[in-house]
Design a protein around this motif. Sequence first.
Motif, PDB file in Angstrom:
ATOM      1  N   ARG B 501      14.312  -3.589  25.985  1.00 26.33           N
ATOM      2  CA  ARG B 501      14.610  -3.803  27.401  1.00 26.33           C
ATOM      3  C   ARG B 501      15.270  -5.162  27.610  1.00 26.33           C
ATOM      4  NH1 ARG B 501      12.690   0.534  29.705  1.00 26.33           N
ATOM      5  NH2 ARG B 501      10.814   1.459  28.817  1.00 26.33           N
ATOM      6  N   ASP B 502      14.784  -6.197  26.890  1.00 25.07           N
ATOM      7  CA  ASP B 502      15.339  -7.536  27.076  1.00 25.07           C
ATOM      8  C   ASP B 502      16.726  -7.676  26.455  1.00 25.07           C
ATOM      9  OD1 ASP B 502      12.929  -7.930  28.158  1.00 25.07           O
ATOM     10  OD2 ASP B 502      12.117  -9.192  26.550  1.00 25.07           O
ATOM     11  N   ARG B 503      16.948  -7.070  25.294  1.00 25.58           N
ATOM     12  CA  ARG B 503      18.172  -7.353  24.544  1.00 25.58           C
ATOM     13  C   ARG B 503      19.155  -6.198  24.512  1.00 25.58           C
ATOM     14  NH1 ARG B 503      16.343 -10.894  19.369  1.00 25.58           N
ATOM     15  NH2 ARG B 503      14.745 -12.093  20.440  1.00 25.58           N
ATOM     16  N   GLY B 504      18.804  -5.090  25.117  1.00 25.35           N
ATOM     17  CA  GLY B 504      19.715  -3.958  25.090  1.00 25.35           C
ATOM     18  C   GLY B 504      19.858  -3.345  23.705  1.00 25.35           C
ATOM     19  N   LEU B 505      18.815  -3.479  22.905  1.00 25.39           N
ATOM     20  CA  LEU B 505      18.827  -2.893  21.563  1.00 25.39           C
ATOM     21  C   LEU B 505      18.771  -1.377  21.647  1.00 25.39           C
ATOM     22  CD1 LEU B 505      16.109  -4.652  19.416  1.00 25.39           C
ATOM     23  CD2 LEU B 505      18.410  -4.114  18.721  1.00 25.39           C
ATOM     24  N   ALA B 506      19.513  -0.725  20.769  1.00 22.57           N
ATOM     25  CA  ALA B 506      19.315   0.718  20.646  1.00 22.57           C
ATOM     26  C   ALA B 506      18.352   0.944  19.488  1.00 22.57           C
ATOM     27  CB  ALA B 506      20.642   1.400  20.360  1.00 22.57           C
ATOM     28  N   ILE B 507      17.364   1.816  19.682  1.00 18.60           N
ATOM     29  CA  ILE B 507      16.380   2.058  18.629  1.00 18.60           C
ATOM     30  C   ILE B 507      16.377   3.535  18.266  1.00 18.60           C
ATOM     31  CG2 ILE B 507      13.939   1.942  18.013  1.00 18.60           C
ATOM     32  CD1 ILE B 507      13.595  -0.353  19.914  1.00 18.60           C
ATOM     33  N   ILE B 508      16.439   3.802  16.965  1.00 21.25           N
ATOM     34  CA  ILE B 508      16.161   5.158  16.487  1.00 21.25           C
ATOM     35  C   ILE B 508      14.786   5.091  15.859  1.00 21.25           C
ATOM     36  CG2 ILE B 508      16.817   6.986  14.892  1.00 21.25           C
ATOM     37  CD1 ILE B 508      19.681   6.177  15.219  1.00 21.25           C
ATOM     38  N   PHE B 509      13.821   5.791  16.439  1.00 20.47           N
ATOM     39  CA  PHE B 509      12.427   5.654  16.037  1.00 20.47           C
ATOM     40  C   PHE B 509      11.975   6.941  15.361  1.00 20.47           C
ATOM     41  CE2 PHE B 509       7.925   5.223  16.322  1.00 20.47           C
ATOM     42  CZ  PHE B 509       7.672   3.866  16.340  1.00 20.47           C
ATOM     43  N   ILE B 510      11.686   6.836  14.064  1.00 19.33           N
ATOM     44  CA  ILE B 510      11.305   8.016  13.300  1.00 19.33           C
ATOM     45  C   ILE B 510       9.792   8.056  13.177  1.00 19.33           C
ATOM     46  CG2 ILE B 510      11.469   9.087  11.025  1.00 19.33           C
ATOM     47  CD1 ILE B 510      14.196   7.615  10.837  1.00 19.33           C
ATOM     48  N   THR B 511       9.190   9.167  13.475  1.00 17.86           N
ATOM     49  CA  THR B 511       7.730   9.233  13.457  1.00 17.86           C
ATOM     50  C   THR B 511       7.292  10.687  13.349  1.00 17.86           C
ATOM     51  OG1 THR B 511       5.724   8.649  14.655  1.00 17.86           O
ATOM     52  CG2 THR B 511       7.601   9.326  15.976  1.00 17.86           C
ATOM     53  N   HIS B 512       5.982  10.884  13.185  1.00 19.94           N
ATOM     54  CA  HIS B 512       5.470  12.245  13.285  1.00 19.94           C
ATOM     55  C   HIS B 512       4.470  12.334  14.424  1.00 19.94           C
ATOM     56  CE1 HIS B 512       2.581  10.158  10.651  1.00 19.94           C
ATOM     57  NE2 HIS B 512       1.732  10.807  11.386  1.00 19.94           N
ATOM     58  N   ASP B 513       4.381  11.284  15.229  1.00 18.70           N
ATOM     59  CA  ASP B 513       3.331  11.179  16.234  1.00 18.70           C
ATOM     60  C   ASP B 513       3.913  11.368  17.644  1.00 18.70           C
ATOM     61  OD1 ASP B 513       1.318  10.355  17.974  1.00 18.70           O
ATOM     62  OD2 ASP B 513       0.537   8.907  16.535  1.00 18.70           O
ATOM     63  N   PHE B 514       3.501  12.452  18.295  1.00 21.69           N
ATOM     64  CA  PHE B 514       4.022  12.709  19.645  1.00 21.69           C
ATOM     65  C   PHE B 514       3.586  11.654  20.645  1.00 21.69           C
ATOM     66  CE2 PHE B 514       4.527  16.993  17.950  1.00 21.69           C
ATOM     67  CZ  PHE B 514       5.805  17.265  18.388  1.00 21.69           C
ATOM     68  N   GLY B 515       2.373  11.122  20.455  1.00 26.00           N
ATOM     69  CA  GLY B 515       1.881  10.107  21.383  1.00 26.00           C
ATOM     70  C   GLY B 515       2.791   8.895  21.391  1.00 26.00           C
ATOM     71  N   VAL B 516       3.205   8.471  20.197  1.00 19.98           N
ATOM     72  CA  VAL B 516       4.075   7.305  20.073  1.00 19.98           C
ATOM     73  C   VAL B 516       5.422   7.588  20.732  1.00 19.98           C
ATOM     74  CG1 VAL B 516       5.323   5.902  18.410  1.00 19.98           C
ATOM     75  CG2 VAL B 516       2.941   6.470  17.995  1.00 19.98           C
ATOM     76  N   VAL B 517       5.985   8.757  20.443  1.00 18.64           N
ATOM     77  CA  VAL B 517       7.278   9.124  21.019  1.00 18.64           C
ATOM     78  C   VAL B 517       7.201   9.144  22.543  1.00 18.64           C
ATOM     79  CG1 VAL B 517       8.843  11.076  21.322  1.00 18.64           C
ATOM     80  CG2 VAL B 517       8.168  10.371  19.045  1.00 18.64           C
TER      81      VAL B 517
END
Lengths: 318, 621
Positions: B501-517
């Motif tokens: 939010r502060d830096r306008g970073l784009a993140i690709i977040f790989i996970t198996h956890d729906f809660g985190v997503v």
Amino acid sequence: MPALKVDDLAKTFPLKKPLFGPAPPGVRAVRPMSFEVATGETLGVVGESGCGKSTLARMLVGLLEPSEGRIEIEGSALDTADPAEFGKLIQYVFQDPQSSLNPRKTIRQVMEAPLKQLHGMQRPQRDRRISEIFASVNLREEFLNRYPHEFSGGQAQRIGIARALAADPRIIILDEPVSALDVSVQAQVLNLLADLKLRFGLTYLFITHDLAVVEAVSDRIIVLYFGAVVEIGRAESIFANPRHPYTKLLADSAPVVGKPLKAPEQKGLELPDPLNPPPGCAFAGRCPRATEICRTNVPDLNEMGEDQLAACHHPLES
Amino acid sequence: MSAFFKLLFRNRLAAMGAVVLSAILLLVLITPILPLNDPDVTATADRFKRPFSEGHLLGTDHLGRDLLSRLLHGTRLSLAIGIAAALIAATIGSAIGIIAGYFGGRTDNIIMRGVDMLMAFPYILLALAIVAALGPGLMNALIAVAAVNVPFFARNIRGITVGLAGREFIDAARLAGMGHSRIILTELLPNVLPVIVIAMSTTVGWMILETAGLSFLGLGSQPPQADLGSMLGEARSAMISHPHTSIVPGIMIFLIVMSINLLGDGVRDALDPRLRSGALSRPRATTLVERVGDTPAATDDLLAIQDLETQFHVGQRVYRAVGGVSLAVKPGECLGVIGESGSGKSVTALSVMGLVASPPGVITGGAVRFQGEDLIGAPYESLRRKRGDRVAYIFQDPLSTLHPLYRIGQQLAEAIKSHHKVSNAEARERAIQLLNDVRIPNAEARVDNYPHEMSGGMRQRIGIAMALANAPDVIIADEPTTALDVTVQAQILTLLDDLRRDRGLAIIFITHDFGVVAQLCDRVAVMYAGRIVEEGPTQVVLDAPAHPYTKRLIACVPELGGGRRELDAIPGLPPVVDDLPAGCAFAPRCDKAQDTCRAGTIALAGPSSRAVRCLYPEEAI
């Protein structure tokens, strides 16, 4: 009579004595703790890494000799550290199913060991028993002549469970049994465990760091922090209605769909140092409710409400 | 077994060693039935006959004894002694090593200090001392050589055993009621046996040489008995005038030791699991690209993965790890990628910067565009400049991504300095700033810590700080919180959320956890067997999953607050990607599957931001 009764069980790992000067006090991995598990019950044990849950489990199956306290299984005490003695009453299912199977033994050899060593069964009897067990964990008998590396994680964990069942124990310690498995396989194994418990009248001690899993499978839950029990309560209420601030922190930290993301704590990133433990409550350094008494006196585990105990000087309101 | 021989003989030198050694062994075995002169009969009149003289193919020695006959009998003896010594040393040494390694503690300490004391003597001195104490003679030389080599086996095998003794299957054996000796014999020994064989095959040659050395000094075989060492020793005085008497046994020693060592190295290479898996073959600096077909056109996304196909070519098999995946992120956006192990989510992420190990990885199609520029097949230097600078990674296990021997400040500074020319002082200041950014308390002091001095959560913060070091535009986070405790996970997720939010970073977040997503990501893509099966805004996908796989995956994950219940497990296992079924990969596990699902490729279809790869979706989209 409870299936498992633990009285003031504790484990201190001694530290190396320096060349000069007295030996330092050891690391207290498990502080004296007492609890009971009723026959047919599933007791969940949760805590973060380093809280002593694996040390506790290893003591309960005799792989580690307790420093203090006693373990009673169905009324008879077992204080020696002889796994063979424990093996017939209490068995262990390991976290990593692959590394708990000897890579150079066939599954049949793995399955035969407890039948031969613990029960002295003859060949035809063993074969019959293995068939029974394999049927109950939904494994095909043709797997028996294969080697562990040929199996997927879920199948290997089923073999691990089958091996534990072969000893015909009263209690099974499940040490993170589904952490290494994929989510779709995790549910298969959890359901299988629930099914086996009913069928064989087993008692489980279910150790995990996953709050959602432990809540889904347990009757009661023990929360450990820094080697001590901080709260015991019924599974359906302990996270919804925690009395100890640490339990609340755990519950708030678990990611849940629909709950907005916010850091449950901003300060106190450091966990207490096991070599230099704080004199009072171990959680005081991270606790928003901590006062002077928390930093000097260790709180006792007290009854708080129905079926709930917490070790806190300033428990949360229910 | 046949695979072992195949591997062994693929190594030409080992094959040559094997041929030479078997020729020598064959000769030596049939020596007693060959029409040879008696090796010990002297004939002073015929002394020092040259090779190829009549009746003496290799000539005679200083007492007129037939050299060929002495050579073959001597080789027989030397080989027997060398192999016997190796067997004895291996048996005793391995027994000591296994016992020390298994029991550990005081037993280990006492045994290994004894072994250390043996090792403190130069081996030839020790062997001489043993022979001096026992008296000269071939048997005593054998004992000396075996004793000198015991420590080598003991230390080697102890090291392996210590690693194995801590493994869970040993605990499991104890719980199955096995005693110590049974565990050692049936659980440990089969696992250390290959190591013993490897150690033996590389030391037999050495022991033959040592026995020859003792015989050369007159401490081994006694006259008139011939072995290779004593033949050399007796020929020494005539080395100048009649060199053939020393050259003949010399060449034999050379041939034996050389062939055994070549074969031994071959055996080691063929048996060692690390060498066998090809772990030591160095991967290339970027993933191999063999693109067929057209490259998709550029888009205006910050990072766009377009129809990416990555495969692993292992022998004859082709694993389609990623089979046509398209993903895109804009600045400040967080995209979640969900999948089980083997779904291709990590390989997709690594393909972006050409980090998939080659061999065996090959990118066979599609494009990865960063600000419109295609990164697939880009020159190494251009990729290297972007790695860590424009696109950074955060990996799952922070302990294995940090170098254990460098202070974290140095590692952070290195990450900065590999892309920007800054002074050491500036880099250090920037490192401290980064530690503050990821909320590490007391950053000025912590910057000089080594990775092992930090907790898991702290190390993952360092991993994030390193990813942030060059203010990248995109961060690819591959299961960054899976190895962490829940309270630490919550802190890391909040940190990542604030950063984007502060830096306008784009993140690709790989996970198996729906809660985190659900907590972190704006959009989510669900992968199964190398393909995206569903994508869309996180809330929409989680509330109304359209693909049966997504729906059932959500259902089988317990969620806190749900209470005690039966979980809806998905039967079966995900498919192996070298043998994908035609049509929908999920069809064999799906209870809604029809014949049409198994017929042909199903397209990922839907309105702009929402898509599903299913003929009979759960929800209309």
